[in-house]
Write an enzyme that holds these catalytic residues in place. Structure first.
Site, PDB file in Angstrom:
ATOM      1  N   LYS A 234       0.865  -1.186   0.000  1.00 13.29           N
ATOM      2  CA  LYS A 234       0.000   0.000   0.000  1.00 13.29           C
ATOM      3  C   LYS A 234       0.896   1.230   0.000  1.00 13.29           C
ATOM      4  O   LYS A 234       1.689   1.446   0.917  1.00 13.29           O
ATOM      5  CB  LYS A 234      -0.912  -0.007   1.226  1.00 13.29           C
ATOM      6  N   LYS A 287      -2.108  -1.436  -3.801  1.00 14.25           N
ATOM      7  CA  LYS A 287      -2.980  -0.261  -3.769  1.00 14.25           C
ATOM      8  C   LYS A 287      -2.138   0.994  -3.834  1.00 14.25           C
ATOM      9  O   LYS A 287      -1.180   1.086  -3.069  1.00 14.25           O
ATOM     10  CB  LYS A 287      -3.785  -0.298  -2.459  1.00 14.25           C
TER      11      LYS A 287
HETATM   12 ZN   LIG Z   1      -5.608   3.555   7.816  1.00  9.52          ZN
END
Ligand SMILES: [Zn+2]
Length: 361
Positions: A234, A287
């Site tokens: 992420k 992501k």
């Molecule tokens: Zn968070």
């Protein structure tokens, strides 16, 4: 005296090829065996014409390599104290638990198979205690959906940023997020989600060691069957803007670059994935999706776990805005984007277009 075979070939080539370039071209013209043993042809126009298979819809469909299937898509919901539609970005509106029941049933009727829930609590505090509250918004939503839509796959986002008064993903020590103190709270949150009916929990906080902490807590609670879908890679991204509005999770100070990945790094992303696999993750997420298709591809090639991508709010918002202005065809651009994410190697895709996709397919 017999001369070496290679020399004999060289002599013959000298005779027939007037230049090295011609020799290469002649070589390319022949059928040859590629390294993996399959037969490939490096032939040239006019013999090879790739347009032949593009001539009709049916022909194109016959040879299409990547297809979109609703089975692979996850629809996000922001569940809050009250329903607040977002007219410009419909999938980023908030829904109350009651309205979620109706919305999710509607989505399921259209063909949506899986949802992921984000919670916006009534009240926030420094620890984010609303995240593991047995009567918290996600726990109530899960129990309601489990009842009303038993066939729907229910995923939950496990993080503290929607629940903390400061908007960071963990508890603070001064102005820094305290990694180890946060682990126990994330684990508690994950267990409470599983207890309320989540089919899988998805930690998105980027704390070191969170997958191991969550796995241990789930197992200890007798929930060894609950999978962990980890947001392994992420990135600290500018593409989360509309999400932060929807989830009310903008940090009160600073940013998340102290714990999320630097968008410049791919090898580090693979190390994150590797650690999560070692800690017991069942699936990995990258992501955002479109700015990181290379990361997705690299993760796909390195790991045999299911790998997914989160097609984030900024990616959705850009096309919605451009579509609303008539600058591009939203549907075509969305389908192209989602196809690219699948082609790059995603087994599952979290996307704000999931409900619209159900109508388009
Ligand atoms: Zn968070």
């Amino acid at each position: 005296m017999s001369e070496p075979a290679a020399n004999r070939v060289d002599c013959r080539r000298e005779r027939y090829a007037s230049s090295f370039a011609e020799e290469v071209a002649a070589e390319n013209h022949r059928w040859r065996r590629s390294r993996n043993g399959s037969v490939s042809e490096t032939a040239r126009f006019p013999t090879t014409r790739l347009r032949r298979l593009r001539r009709s819809d049916r022909l194109r469909a016959l040879v299409r390599e990547t297809r979109l299937d609703l089975d692979d898509f996850v629809l996000p919901y922001f569940v809050g104290p009250a329903t607040e539609p977002n007219p410009d970005l419909p999938a980023l509106g908030r829904v109350s638990v009651d309205d979620l029941v109706t919305e999710a049933a509607d989505a399921e009727r259209l063909g949506v198979r899986a949802v992921i829930l984000f919670g916006i609590p009534d009240e926030k505090d420094a620890e984010g205690s609303g995240a593991w509250d047995e009567d918290g918004v996600i726990q109530r939503a899960l129990r309601a959906l489990r009842e009303s839509s038993p066939g729907l796959v229910l995923l939950t986002d496990v993080c503290l940023c929607e629940y903390t008064s400061h908007g960071h993903c963990g508890v603070l020590d001064g102005e820094e997020v305290d990694n180890d103190a946060t682990l126990e709270l994330l684990a508690r949150t994950a267990v409470s989600h599983a207890a309320a009916g989540a089919d899988a929990v998805c930690p998105s906080d980027m704390m070191d060691g969170r997958v191991a902490a969550i796995r241990a807590a789930l197992d200890e609670d007798g929930r060894g069957e609950t999978p962990i879908v980890s947001y392994a890679a992420k990135y600290a991204s500018a593409f989360y803007g509309p999400f932060r509005e929807a989830a009310d999770s903008t940090p009160a100070f600073g940013d998340r670059r102290g714990y999320q990945l630097d968008p410049a790094n791919v090898r580090e992303a693979l190390r994150e994935c590797e650690l999560d696999v070692a800690e017991g993750a069942d699936a990995l997420l990258v992501k955002p999706a479109l700015p990181n298709l290379d990361v997705l591809r690299a993760a796909r090639e390195r790991f045999d776990l299911p790998v997914g991508a989160y097609n984030v709010s900024g990616e959705y918002a850009m096309l919605k805005a451009a579509g609303a202005r008539g600058w591009l065809d939203e549907r075509q651009a969305a389908l192209e984007s989602l196809t690219a994410i699948k082609r790059a190697g995603a087994d599952l895709v979290v996307s704000y277009w999931t409900k619209e996709l159900a109508g388009w397919l």
